[in-house]
Design an enzyme around this catalytic site. Structure first.
Site, PDB file in Angstrom:
ATOM      1  N   LYS A   1      43.328  -0.699   3.560  1.00 14.29           N
ATOM      2  CA  LYS A   1      43.827  -0.816   2.185  1.00 14.29           C
ATOM      3  C   LYS A   1      45.126  -0.028   2.041  1.00 14.29           C
ATOM      4  O   LYS A   1      46.084  -0.501   1.433  1.00 14.29           O
ATOM      5  CB  LYS A   1      42.756  -0.336   1.194  1.00 14.29           C
ATOM      6  CG  LYS A   1      41.628  -1.348   1.064  1.00 14.29           C
ATOM      7  CD  LYS A   1      40.383  -0.820   0.392  1.00 14.29           C
ATOM      8  CE  LYS A   1      39.274  -1.880   0.502  1.00 14.29           C
ATOM      9  NZ  LYS A   1      37.966  -1.427   0.035  1.00 14.29           N
TER      10      LYS A   1
ATOM     11  N   GLN B   1      35.378   3.595  -2.782  1.00 12.95           N
ATOM     12  CA  GLN B   1      34.823   2.845  -1.649  1.00 12.95           C
ATOM     13  C   GLN B   1      33.293   2.957  -1.645  1.00 12.95           C
ATOM     14  O   GLN B   1      32.746   4.051  -1.648  1.00 12.95           O
ATOM     15  CB  GLN B   1      35.412   3.396  -0.332  1.00 12.95           C
ATOM     16  CG  GLN B   1      34.997   2.620   0.897  1.00 12.95           C
ATOM     17  CD  GLN B   1      35.513   1.185   0.906  1.00 12.95           C
ATOM     18  OE1 GLN B   1      36.679   0.930   0.618  1.00 12.95           O
ATOM     19  NE2 GLN B   1      34.644   0.245   1.221  1.00 12.95           N
TER      20      GLN B   1
ATOM     21  N   ASP C   1      38.668  -3.567  -8.399  1.00 10.56           N
ATOM     22  CA  ASP C   1      37.588  -4.244  -7.666  1.00 10.56           C
ATOM     23  C   ASP C   1      36.869  -5.261  -8.564  1.00 10.56           C
ATOM     24  O   ASP C   1      36.078  -6.063  -8.083  1.00 10.56           O
ATOM     25  CB  ASP C   1      36.553  -3.209  -7.191  1.00 10.56           C
ATOM     26  CG  ASP C   1      36.664  -2.927  -5.697  1.00 10.56           C
ATOM     27  OD1 ASP C   1      37.206  -3.780  -4.975  1.00 10.56           O
ATOM     28  OD2 ASP C   1      36.206  -1.843  -5.270  1.00 10.56           O
TER      29      ASP C   1
END
Ligand code: NDP
Length: 281
Positions: free
Chosen positions: A53, A97, A120
């Site tokens: 990322k 995460q 997300d």
């Protein structure tokens, strides 16, 4: 192999090219998109995802910050960090995460992220928007899969679409995106009866199960588009998907490989959401 290979790396590269130009345009207006990535503990797979990322951000000119917290981090400490990032003006997107260590409540953390920075698209308010077809942020993996399906030239409208797996991050939002494009959608799971009968109806088959070689050639209709979301390790520790790639490749019309299929698309969509967030702030 008979099936056409759907090249996630190539589709992803062409999308990233366009996004890079968008970031350059924003820079002319004095705007730099910023992403904060929070990693708790030292799970090696999560470390790889986070590194990819960061690399993606660098490639596009997106500013990124990484917060690496010890596994013993408390809920309060993590919530405080999220709160700080919610208020940080140079940060447009926040990504925590997952999975988090067992003692932490990931739902509470997700709900603490400002919906405007939830790149997300896991926050309940963004999930609700996905149901309504009114996207603030795209659900990354399913949105990446839609791009892969579009790249084959196949129209979703009127097609039989079968998804195996009903998780909140893949299966359920995938069903919504296919439905919004007028597919006829069936979602299968561990209690589905006669699974092979259902999957054999699919013109578009999405496997998000988490089991190597779960989808065999007998479960696939001739000519189907097969999307393999799985990221598993086989007996030799090699990365593999949920689909028996070699055998299914002889039956399907198009198929995604693992690695190099859905994986690169998920990160690309995350970067896209970060750019969207920067435009909106
Ligand atoms: P989950 O474990 O949350 O969900 C798995 C789903 O598979 C569940 O709905 C489960 O059913 C279903 N399932 C399990 N066994 C069977 C069975 N025998 N028959 C039918 N259905 C079954 O997984 P995720 O959705 O999070 O991830 C799925 C896979 O995709 C994993 O390998 C993961 O690593 C990968 N992944 C890859 C991403 C990428 O970017 N490439 C992103 C996200 C995930 P039930 O609900 O009944 O238990």
């Amino acid at each position: 192999m008979k099936a056409m290979l759907i090249d996630g790396k190539a589709v992803s590269a062409s999308l990233r090219e366009a996004m890079k130009a968008e970031v350059e345009e924003l820079a002319e207006q004095g705007i730099t998109p910023g992403l904060a990535v929070v990693l708790v503990g030292d799970d090696p797979a999560s470390q790889v995802y986070v590194r990819n990322k960061e690399k993606g951000c660098e490639e596009l000119g997106i500013y990124s910050e990484k917060y690496e917290l010890p596994a013993a981090t408390t809920q309060r400490e993590l919530m405080d960090l999220v709160e700080t990032l919610n208020k940080k003006p140079d940060i447009d997107g926040i990504l925590v995460q997952l999975p988090l260590p067992d003692h932490l409540d990931s739902n509470a953390v997700i709900e603490a992220i400002s919906p405007d920075k939830d790149v997300d698209a896991f926050h309940a308010s963004n999930v609700g928007r996905i149901m309504l077809g009114d996207y603030r942020f795209l659900p990354c993996t399913p949105a990446g899969i839609m791009e892969l399906i579009h790249s084959t030239g196949i129209e979703v409208e009127g097609k039989e679409c079968v998804i195996v797996g009903r998780s909140n991050i893949v299966g359920k939002p995938m069903a919504m995106l296919l439905l919004h494009e007028n597919g006829t959608v069936t979602v299968c799971h561990s209690r589905t009866k006669n699974l092979a009968e259902v999957t054999r109806r699919a013109d578009i088959l999405v496997a998000a199960v988490g089991k190597p070689n779960f989808i065999t050639a007998e479960m696939v209709k001739e000519g189907a588009v097969v999307i393999d979301v799985g990221m598993n390790r086989d007996g030799n520790g090699k990365l593999c998907g949920d689909v028996d790639f070699e055998a299914v490749g002889e039956v399907a019309g198009a198929i995604t490989p693992v690695p190099g299929g859905v994986g690169p698309m998920t990160i690309t969509m995350l970067l896209k959401n970060t750019i969207t967030a920067a435009k909106k702030q």
